[in-house]
Structure formats: structure tokens, C-alpha cells
Design an enzyme around this catalytic site. Structure first.
Site, PDB file in Angstrom:
ATOM      1  N   LYS A 193     -63.515  11.530 -10.436  1.00 58.94           N
ATOM      2  CA  LYS A 193     -63.633  12.255 -11.711  1.00 58.94           C
ATOM      3  C   LYS A 193     -62.807  13.545 -11.708  1.00 58.94           C
ATOM      4  CE  LYS A 193     -67.946  10.397 -13.325  1.00 58.94           C
ATOM      5  NZ  LYS A 193     -69.110  10.614 -14.115  1.00 58.94           N
ATOM      6  N   LYS A 219     -61.014   1.072 -12.061  1.00 59.34           N
ATOM      7  CA  LYS A 219     -62.063   0.471 -12.901  1.00 59.34           C
ATOM      8  C   LYS A 219     -61.804   0.830 -14.376  1.00 59.34           C
ATOM      9  CE  LYS A 219     -65.585   4.094 -12.892  1.00 59.34           C
ATOM     10  NZ  LYS A 219     -66.970   4.473 -12.889  1.00 59.34           N
ATOM     11  N   LYS A 239     -63.853   5.054 -19.815  1.00 61.25           N
ATOM     12  CA  LYS A 239     -63.534   5.681 -21.108  1.00 61.25           C
ATOM     13  C   LYS A 239     -62.724   6.952 -20.931  1.00 61.25           C
ATOM     14  CE  LYS A 239     -68.429   6.301 -20.998  1.00 61.25           C
ATOM     15  NZ  LYS A 239     -69.652   5.772 -21.482  1.00 61.25           N
TER      16      LYS A 239
HETATM   17  P1  AMP Z   1     -71.266   5.711 -17.085  1.00 58.75           P
HETATM   18  O1  AMP Z   1     -70.591   5.458 -18.373  1.00 58.75           O
HETATM   19  O2  AMP Z   1     -70.336   6.194 -16.015  1.00 58.75           O
HETATM   20  O3  AMP Z   1     -72.495   6.515 -17.239  1.00 58.75           O
HETATM   21  O4  AMP Z   1     -71.761   4.283 -16.555  1.00 58.75           O
HETATM   22  C1  AMP Z   1     -72.858   3.623 -17.129  1.00 58.75           C
HETATM   23  C2  AMP Z   1     -73.097   2.326 -16.416  1.00 58.75           C
HETATM   24  O5  AMP Z   1     -71.963   1.456 -16.588  1.00 58.75           O
HETATM   25  C3  AMP Z   1     -73.291   2.473 -14.902  1.00 58.75           C
HETATM   26  O6  AMP Z   1     -74.322   1.591 -14.520  1.00 58.75           O
HETATM   27  C4  AMP Z   1     -71.985   2.036 -14.315  1.00 58.75           C
HETATM   28  O7  AMP Z   1     -72.154   1.469 -13.029  1.00 58.75           O
HETATM   29  C5  AMP Z   1     -71.525   0.963 -15.318  1.00 58.75           C
HETATM   30  N1  AMP Z   1     -70.053   0.873 -15.345  1.00 58.75           N
HETATM   31  C6  AMP Z   1     -69.202   1.864 -15.728  1.00 58.75           C
HETATM   32  N2  AMP Z   1     -67.927   1.434 -15.671  1.00 58.75           N
HETATM   33  C7  AMP Z   1     -67.963   0.139 -15.228  1.00 58.75           C
HETATM   34  C8  AMP Z   1     -66.951  -0.856 -14.978  1.00 58.75           C
HETATM   35  N3  AMP Z   1     -65.664  -0.616 -15.176  1.00 58.75           N
HETATM   36  N4  AMP Z   1     -67.359  -2.091 -14.545  1.00 58.75           N
HETATM   37  C9  AMP Z   1     -68.690  -2.357 -14.361  1.00 58.75           C
HETATM   38  N5  AMP Z   1     -69.678  -1.459 -14.589  1.00 58.75           N
HETATM   39  C10 AMP Z   1     -69.330  -0.229 -15.021  1.00 58.75           C
END
Ligand code: AMP
Length: 371
Positions: A143, A235, A238
């Protein structure tokens, strides 16, 4: 024998992560817990890696099981936020979760910042977490864009990385443990933080001679990681500057198809094969297909033997995405216009979450001598 020793014995041989598909029922009294950050709309990685999993899990009939899902708005502050946009994103995140089919009656749906006990437990756990453990985590490095080998011992990191970004895995641990959660459905990127959570739960139990905190299991979906469409070495995220790398669940068919058309593939002609090393772009598209259809990769590749070029593969992915998200998109648009309804859902969820959190926090304060 002390409680601690009994607990350590009981946790030996404990399997720490499980595939959701292997679960037909949760043990009585389970608490399933997960949050998502309100940093914009929900993308395909969030959907396949987390939110669809929440929906699937919450439809498993188990006695006396709590489902708690929500918006990690305190975590969003680890990166700079415009207050007006953050507020809008908080609404959009709730709308996305509801549009994806989470039932707010069956599941508690809430905002993390509405329950002050998160910050309270965060401090207690910060005081028992080592700096070295935090320094080893990979997510803050990604990040902060400081590189995989960076460390808090470097002057540049000390000057530029905010303490909140380094320490947010402790807040995540506090989120999970505040509800004495037993299962945490997340994508693979969070596996390391879940290890820290289990480690901290053991440390707390050991330090305060208790077995108050359970060892939460990581629940992984078969689609553990969706990769960037433009650079499949990363990965899907956003925060990616190249927004063509990321499909949002409420993107229109035209936008989705355009992004898929631009997805990086390779120059290998003919039959489509799954080979994440030699063909990462094509393999990522196959991962998306296999995730959406819930079919194993072998079956997916077999069933796509009629495809002879990248264009056919991309058209197929775009159509599948449209079929999956057409209704979700419409519902999302309706929900975002109805902020009164969203406020009502969150008020109800916040009250339910707070009631559990304050009961547990009372116990935690007693254990730590703060009562
Ligand atoms: P976040 O938006 O970082 O809070 O992520 C929310 C959820 O989405 C978490 O459980 C992450 O592990 C999952 N996640 C985020 N990006 C990915 C991705 N590219 N592939 C699979 N899971 C994801």
C-alpha cells in the site's frame, strides 16, 4: 493445570484455514466475521474473493451462528481520504453488499467506526504486539509502494509511512477478536494478517491466563486471488492507477467489455490453456470464468475447448460478467439513491454489533484489570 496450558493443548493440530466449499455446517455458537474497506465501488476481486463468499456462507443453515459483515471505515483512513468522497464511498460499499445479496436481517451489517470498542481493544492489543511482527507484513509495503524488501529500519520508510498503515493489522485483529469470531472469510491477501490475529489471540490468552479469545479460522474461496487485467503480476485492486485493470460489479456492459478487450494476454496462438507462469493473463481470465461458474479449473478448460483465440475467450468472459452482474447493477443504482434506507439498515446493524462488542469489552477489561 492452568487454563492456558489446556488451551494450548486444545489448539495443537488446529487447521487454520479452510475452503468454504468444504463447509456444510458451522459448529454451534460460531461467529462469522468480515469487513470490506469503503475505498470505492466493489470490484471483481472483492466479489469473488469475499462478498459472494459472505452470501454463500450466510445461507448455510447452522444453529446459533452469528454473521457479522461490515465496512472497515477506520481502515480507510490509513491512506489519505477526502471526507466528502469517504462518506459517499461508505454508502456505496453498503449498497454493493446489499446488492450482492447479503440479507441484513440474517446478517449484522454495520460501520466499524460506529462501534468505539474497536479502537479500545485495538490499543490493548497494540501493547502486546511486537514491532518486528508488523514489520514483516507485506500489505503495508504494497500500500505504501515502498517495495517488498522495505523495512521500518529505513530512514525513507520512517519518514514517509504513517504509523496507522504499519499498525492496521492490529486494528484488524481487534475487529475480529472483539466479536470472538471463529471464522473469517477473506481473500488470500489477508492470510498473513489472520496469522497475526491468531498469534495475538494466543498472546493475550497466555498473558492474562485465560482462553477468552478463540483461534479464528481463515475461510478461503476457490477464487483466492483475482489479478489485475493489465498487469497479472499484481492483484486486482481499486487503488490501481490504471483503472482498466479493475472490473467493478456495477460497471456497464460496455465498460466491462472494453476493459476485458484490453486485458493483457499473450502471443500464444490456438487452444486456451491454464498456465499461470507462462500465460498469466489468459490464466487470470480462466480463474474469473472458473470463479463465476463455480467449476473447477480442469472442467473449465475442458468446456472451453471450442475456443480457438483470445477474442473468443474475452467475449465469453464479458458475457458471463454481464449475466452475473446485470441485476446487481440495477439494484445498486436503486439503493444508492435511497440513503434513508441505507441509514436505517446501518443503524440497526450498528446497534446489534455494539451490543455484542460492549458485552465482550466488559469481559476484556475485567481480564486486563481495567474494570
Ligand atoms: P479490501 O477492499 O482490501 O478491504 O478487501 C476486501 C476483501 O476483498 C478482503 O477479504 C480481500 O481479501 C478481498 N480481496 C481484495 N482484493 C482481492 C483480489 N484481487 N482477489 C481476491 N480477493 C480480494
Amino acid at each position: 493445570m492452568s487454563c492456558t496450558r489446556v488451551f494450548v493443548r486444545a489448539s495443537r493440530g488446529y487447521s487454520t484455514s479452510v475452503q468454504t466449499s468444504a463447509i456444510s455446517k458451522f459448529p454451534e455458537g460460531s461467529t462469522i466475521y468480515s469487513l470490506i474497506q469503503p475505498t470505492g465501488r466493489i470490484h471483481l476481486g472483492n466479489y469473488l474473493g469475499a462478498i459472494r463468499n459472505w452470501r454463500d456462507i450466510s445461507s448455510i443453515e447452522s444453529r446459533d451462528t452469528k454473521y457479522i459483515f461490515g465496512i472497515a471505515d477506520l481502515h480507510a483512513l490509513t491512506l489519505p481520504q477526502d471526507p466528502v468522497i469517504l462518506k459517499k464511498n461508505r454508502y456505496e460499499a453498503i449498497a454493493s453488499i446489499l446488492a450482492a445479496g447479503i440479507d441484513p436481517e440474517k446478517c449484522i451489517l454495520y460501520h466499524q467506526s460506529s462501534v468505539p470498542e474497536h479502537a479500545e481493544l485495538n490499543w490493548i492489543l497494540t501493547c502486546i504486539t511486537s514491532m518486528g511482527y508488523l514489520n514483516r507484513m507485506t500489505q503495508w509495503k504494497s500500500k505504501a509502494k515502498t517495495g517488498d524488501d522495505s523495512s521500518v529500519y529505513q530512514d525513507e520508510v520512517l519518514a514517509n509511512v504513517k504509523a496507522g498503515l504499519l499498525c492496521y493489522p492490529i486494528l484488524q485483529t481487534a475487529d475480529i477478536l472483539l466479536y470472538k469470531s471463529t471464522h473469517v472469510p477473506v481473500g488470500d491477501d489477508q492470510s498473513q494478517h489472520l496469522e497475526l490475529c491468531r498469534h495475538t489471540a494466543s498472546n493475550f490468552n497466555h498473558a492474562f491466563k485465560t482462553n477468552f479469545f478463540p483461534q479464528p479460522k481463515t475461510l478461503l474461496t476457490p477464487t483466492k486471488k483475482v489479478l489485475s487485467l493489465r498487469n497479472p503480476a499484481k492483484k486486482m485492486s481499486k487503488s490501481d492507477i490504471d483503472q482498466n485493470s479493475c472490473i467493478y460489479v456495477n460497471d456497464s456492459f460496455e465498460i466491462t467489455s472494453k476493459k476485458i478487450r484490453k486485458a493483457t494476454t499473450d502471443s500464444i496462438q490456438g487452444k486456451i490453456t491454464y498456465d499461470p507462469i507462462e500465460r498469466p493473463g489468459v490464466s487470470n481470465l480462466l480463474t474469473i470464468i472458473s470463479g463465476l461458474t463455480r467449476k473447477p479449473m480442469e472442467t473449465t478448460v475442458d468446456e472451453l475447448s471450442w475456443i480457438t483465440n483470445h477474442k473468443e475467450l474475452k467475449d465469453y468472459v464479458s458475457e458471463l460478467l454481464e449475466a452475473e452482474f446485470k441485476d446487481t447493477r440495477q439494484l445498486f443504482d436503486e439503493l444508492t439513491k435511497n440513503t434513508e434506507y441505507l441509514d436505517k439498515i446501518c443503524k440497526n446493524g450498528n446497534d446489534r454489533a455494539r451490543s455484542i462488542a460492549s458485552t465482550n469489552m466488559k469481559e476484556i477489561k475485567k481480564l486486563t484489570g481495567l474494570d
